[in-house]
Design an enzyme around this catalytic site. Structure first.
Site: not given
Ligand code: ACO
Length: 399
Positions: A280, A337
């Site tokens: 998140h 979620d």
């Molecule tokens: N699975 C695996 N790795 C992940 C995940 C995940 N779900 N989420 C983040 N990471 C990793 C990224 O690859 C990144 O790693 P790195 O530094 O080695 O490249 C690091 O964690 C940081 O991730 P970002 O994408 O920079 O984090 P950001 O804050 O931009 O993204 C987000 C947040 C979009 C929610 C992300 O965690 C994601 O894509 N999650 C899966 C989708 C999801 O569940 N979305 C629902 C959000 S909650 C809502 O809307 C109610």
């Protein structure tokens, strides 16, 4: 491949902050989040207390008007919403124009956008009375539009709303009822849906809410702004995640992969696969909403006869992730979620409806944030700056 510090110099003093990771675009008195501590409060009230004692209707009132309603205020609010549930018959014609297999999210955003054409008496964003009317119309009609989008996709007739029912009960009846038989409300489903809607009702400046505010900052009316928010919520990284979680769990089940092997794929970033329902932007701790849902998931799925195998896969993934260095270092925890899809499925909703249910829940938050924005003297039209990376001036080739 470009040097940000050089670009900043060339542009002048601006803040370069992709994704607004560190930029407050507004002040707000609606929702408080402490992402490190895993705290969420609406108007000061902890989400855990609201989940236990309140209702979606009461939470909607709280978010929009700032205080909990008295019993009389709640009754009046409820009655007003019940009186505005009917859709204009011409609006109902819209549903026939979309392909039958259309995703209900764009159907919902289109129909909400179309409310501007049917209710031209409530388009002035600075007229309090009109805004009040739009607020009630949205709260009353969005669940009806959502249920009709579902009915259309399964080829069943659309029922008229029953004003002896409240917003949540009506939505269930319109989604699952048939004209040929009496629809019996299942108290377990009513209670669980009400809870899930409370948990989704606001989340400060998330992508869809910021969209609602940005569109509204141009003085666009409430229907237009909320329609834009619905489109933002359609994105799989935002509201589409609940649908994506269930797809992921089913895929793991169908392929017969062990959860631990799937985790390896995620960690190796194979094909860009992520553990959906994890991570998140704000919570770097357990999402407090996920905690509440996890606690009720078993109870609800037990009563409704949900898919135990998928729940087992989800729990196994969670257990593995919480103990894994990759997730610990990146502070990735289950978000709201991770479990909602399983519950929606057990209630009888198809996967395509999951994000629509999120939209119904988030609606009071969007309305509250839009109203706060429009009444805030500090509001300016949203207009971010950029760092230009294109060509310098060049001449059109001589002919
Ligand atoms: N699975 C695996 N790795 C992940 C995940 C995940 N779900 N989420 C983040 N990471 C990793 C990224 O690859 C990144 O790693 P790195 O530094 O080695 O490249 C690091 O964690 C940081 O991730 P970002 O994408 O920079 O984090 P950001 O804050 O931009 O993204 C987000 C947040 C979009 C929610 C992300 O965690 C994601 O894509 N999650 C899966 C989708 C999801 O569940 N979305 C629902 C959000 S909650 C809502 O809307 C109610």
């Amino acid at each position: 491949g470009y040097d940000v510090s050089k670009l900043l110099k060339a542009t002048g003093a601006v803040t370069y902050d992709p994704g607004f990771m560190n930029t407050a675009a507004t002040s707000s008195a609606i929702t408080y989040i402490d992402g490190d501590a895993g705290i969420l409060r609406y108007r000061g009230y902890p989400i855990e207390q609201l989940a236990q004692h309140s209702s979606f209707l009461e939470v909607s009132y709280l978010l929009i008007y700032g205080e909990l309603p008295t019993p009389t205020e709640l009754e009046e609010f409820d009655q007003k919403i019940r009186r505005h549930t009917l859709l204009h018959e011409d609006l109902k014609g819209f549903f026939g124009g979309f392909p039958r297999d259309a995703h209900p999210m764009p159907v919902l955003s289109s129909a909400v956008s179309a409310l501007s054409t049917f209710y031209q008496d409530s388009l002035d964003p600075f007229n309090q009375e009109q805004v009040e009317l739009s607020t009630i119309r949205l709260l009353a009609k969005v669940p009806v539009i959502a249920a009709y989008a579902h009915k259309k996709s399964i080829g069943q007739p659309m029922l008229y709303p029953d004003n002896s029912m409240n917003l949540v009960e009506n939505f269930l009846r319109l989604s699952f009822g048939l004209p040929v038989e009496q629809y019996e409300l299942d108290p377990t489903i009513v209670k669980a849906l009400d809870l899930l809607l409370i948990l989704h009702a606001d989340h400060e400046q998330n992508c869809s809410t910021s969209t609602v505010r940005l569109v509204g900052s141009a003085n666009a009316n409430l229907f237009a702004s909320v329609s834009a928010g619905i489109n933002a919520l359609f994105g799989p990284a935002h509201g589409g995640a609940n649908e994506a979680v269930l797809k992921m769990l089913r895929q793991i089940q169908a392929d017969g992969i062990k959860p631990e092997d799937y985790m390896e794929k995620v960690k190796n970033k194979e094909d860009g696969v992520r553990l959906m329902g994890f991570g998140h932007r704000v919570y770097k701790n357990y999402d407090p909403r996920a905690k509440i849902i996890k606690a009720t998931a078993h109870e609800v799925l037990g009563k409704l006869g949900g898919n135990d195998e998928l729940l087992d896969i989800a729990m196994r993934l969670e257990e593995k992730a919480l103990a894994d260095d990759y997730f610990i270092q990146r502070k990735l925890y289950p978000n709201v979620d991770f479990y909602t899809g399983l519950i929606y499925k057990a209630m009888g909703f198809p996967e395509k409806m999951f994000t629509v249910l999120f939209a119904i829940g988030r609606l009071p938050g969007w309305i509250a944030q839009w109203r706060e924005m429009i009444n805030d003297p500090a509001t300016k039209i949203g207009r971010p700056r950029q760092l230009y990376t294109g060509y310098p001036e060049r001449n059109y080739p001589a002919v």
